[in-house]
Design an enzyme around this catalytic site. Structure first.
Site, PDB file in Angstrom:
ATOM      1  N   ARG A 148     -10.333 -11.391   2.092  1.00  0.00           N
ATOM      2  CA  ARG A 148     -11.232 -12.447   1.609  1.00  0.00           C
ATOM      3  C   ARG A 148     -10.614 -13.833   1.791  1.00  0.00           C
ATOM      4  O   ARG A 148     -11.338 -14.824   1.886  1.00  0.00           O
ATOM      5  CB  ARG A 148     -11.605 -12.180   0.152  1.00  0.00           C
ATOM      6  CG  ARG A 148     -10.460 -12.240  -0.841  1.00  0.00           C
ATOM      7  CD  ARG A 148     -10.749 -11.457  -2.101  1.00  0.00           C
ATOM      8  NE  ARG A 148     -10.718 -10.023  -1.855  1.00  0.00           N
ATOM      9  CZ  ARG A 148     -10.915  -9.105  -2.799  1.00  0.00           C
ATOM     10  NH1 ARG A 148     -11.172  -9.482  -4.038  1.00  0.00           N
ATOM     11  NH2 ARG A 148     -10.867  -7.820  -2.513  1.00  0.00           N
ATOM     12  N   LYS A 196       0.830  -1.195   0.000  1.00  0.00           N
ATOM     13  CA  LYS A 196       0.000   0.000   0.000  1.00  0.00           C
ATOM     14  C   LYS A 196       0.873   1.257   0.000  1.00  0.00           C
ATOM     15  O   LYS A 196       2.057   1.216   0.371  1.00  0.00           O
ATOM     16  CB  LYS A 196      -0.888   0.023   1.256  1.00  0.00           C
ATOM     17  CG  LYS A 196      -1.920  -1.083   1.337  1.00  0.00           C
ATOM     18  CD  LYS A 196      -2.717  -0.962   2.619  1.00  0.00           C
ATOM     19  CE  LYS A 196      -3.717  -2.099   2.768  1.00  0.00           C
ATOM     20  NZ  LYS A 196      -4.822  -2.000   1.802  1.00  0.00           N
TER      21      LYS A 196
END
Length: 490
Positions: A344, A270
């Site tokens: 996920r 990120k």
């Protein structure tokens, strides 16, 4: 937690008025009862009647502070003007706060929802970031010590029910918020497990079991292991059980929480700005924990299981790399084509495990995608489910609690988004389309089609953002408690 009492109109106050803030509405007869007849009070009445909050701490004897909120603010929704007013007012409160609740007609669902939301906000004021005690020069922050709810005689029973409900829900929210606000160098997977164990020891109806990194790997939680294997602080699974019913036919309700205690994005690193709030990537797990605490406080006659999937997503020699293939708890293989789509992965193993418990339904809670914030903003939680009945029930619970959700599509048109040429599925689409719904479709692969399941993406709602900083909000605990309550009333 803040003490509270309900006072019926015309009854005397037991708290010292000089240290009491009275919050009411223009021309309320409570003003006369308290002896507030000065010209200043008339000016405040006129000011508030014109649509402005009138607030004064001088010349309003015998009370310490008087606040008049315009009548049309009390039921304002979805604008939520009352909440905006109250948040501003309680930043520097007096020790006692009296709220005149008589504008609420508690025989109406809309009014009950507004009142309940107000009470939850007030009870949540017993916690603030200063309680973390990281500042070396602590300032003495005045907090509310006593809440007084002023009621019509005929509504006191209903108001008491709402206050008890709000108190218990707020206790769970505060436990979740306190945990989520802790910096990630302290709040590791093991720290979360230890904290949960310590808190639930106070509740005979709650119990927990913990899987360490060796058990995670040995028992086949391959996706959680893939996410956490590169971190110095290894993964954990915490399974919390709430036993509120001895009825063997009372199937458990299962909740799976994403607990990525810090998310760098892995090798899909990120940006600096994107990493700043990533200690909050475990809010899903924190809120599942808080949900079960709230259920225990309320002594709900149900059985719940909360599954906290805890890991750090870091870079390092052992960290997962794009193109790796991992085998999930369900047996499906997953190509990891994006290491920043780790949430996920941990949820998939949690959902697959939850399905083996044969629950009534599974609901997962996660700060899963920034895309849901772009779609829905910061006020609405994203709902994705292929079970229409569960979706409808959650939607109604959101309306009742004012902790609202908004449904996004989920069907087989999204299948191509998770197709892999080398494994059973990949964890993120290559075309950058339908990111939130594609993530939910990926999760659906790990839940049997005949088992009701819903995914709540709380990326926008898990945090309260104000004045340039963020703090955990405790949402969607009010929604999930309301969903259980509504289900019990069927």
């Amino acid at each position: 937690m803040i003490n509270y009492q309900i006072i019926i109109e015309s009854k005397a106050f037991t708290q010292a008025l000089s240290t009491t803030q009275v919050i009411t509405y223009p021309q309320s007869d409570l003003l006369k009862q308290l002896g507030l007849r000065s010209p200043l009070v008339e000016q405040l009445n006129n000011y508030s009647a014109n649509g402005q909050v009138a607030d004064c701490q001088f010349g309003c004897e015998p009370v310490g502070r008087l606040t008049l909120i315009p009548e049309n603010h009390w039921l304002s929704w979805p604008e939520g003007q009352l909440l905006t007013d109250i948040r501003s007012l309680v930043k520097a409160p007096l020790a006692n706060v009296c709220v005149d609740c008589r504008l609420f007609d508690l025989s109406q669902a809309k009014h009950r929802g507004a009142c309940q939301q107000l009470l939850i906000l007030l009870f949540n004021q017993s916690y603030s970031l200063d309680d973390q005690q990281f500042k070396t020069t602590q300032t003495v922050t005045q907090k509310i010590k006593n809440l007084i709810f002023y009621s019509h005689v005929e509504q006191v029973d209903e108001l008491n029910k709402l206050a008890q409900h709000a108190f218990c829900v707020s206790k769970g929210m505060i436990d979740a918020r306190q945990l989520a606000d802790i910096p990630s160098d302290i709040c590791t997977p093991a720290f979360v497990a230890d904290t949960v164990t310590s808190v639930i020891a106070n509740y005979p109806s709650l119990s927990a079991s913990i899987l360490d990194e060796k058990e995670v790997k040995a028992q086949g939680f391959g996706l959680l292991h893939a996410v956490g294997k590169g971190a110095k602080n290894p993964p954990r699974i915490v399974i919390i059980r709430y036993q509120g019913s001895d009825d063997a036919n009372n199937r458990c309700r299962a909740y799976v929480g994403k607990g990525v205690t810090y998310d760098t994005g892995g090798y899909w690193l990120k940006s600096g700005d994107g990493m700043y709030t990533m200690k909050y990537d475990m809010c899903g797990a924190a809120n599942v924990f808080g949900l079960l605490v709230a259920a225990a406080e309320m002594k709900l006659p149900v059985n719940l299981v909360g599954i906290l999937m805890l890991a750090e997503n870091m870079i390092g020699p052992e960290a997962m790399r794009p193109s790796e293939i991992a085998t999930s708890y369900s047996g499906l293989t997953v190509e990891i084509n994006n290491t920043d789509a780790e949430g996920r992965l941990v949820l998939a193993d949690g959902i697959a495990y939850a399905s083996t418990l044969q629950p009534k339904y599974i609901i997962d809670v996660a700060t899963l995608t920034g895309a849901v914030v772009k779609a829905l903003g910061y006020d609405l939680t994203g709902l994705m489910s292929s079970d229409m009945a569960l979706s409808a029930d959650l939607h109604q619970a959101g309306l009742d609690s004012r902790d609202e959700i908004w449904a996004l599509p989920l069907d087989k048109r999204l299948a191509g988004q998770v197709k892999s040429h080398i494994a059973d599925a990949c964890n993120t689409p290559s075309n950058n389309a339908a990111i939130s719904a594609s993530a939910a479709y990926f999760l659906s692969l790990f839940c049997p089609t005949d088992l009701p399941w819903a995914h709540l993406d709380v990326s926008g709602t898990a945090l309260w953002r104000e004045n340039g900083y963020s703090t955990a909000s405790g949402r969607p605990i009010p929604l999930l408690i309301q969903h259980i309550m509504n289900d019990l009333e069927k």
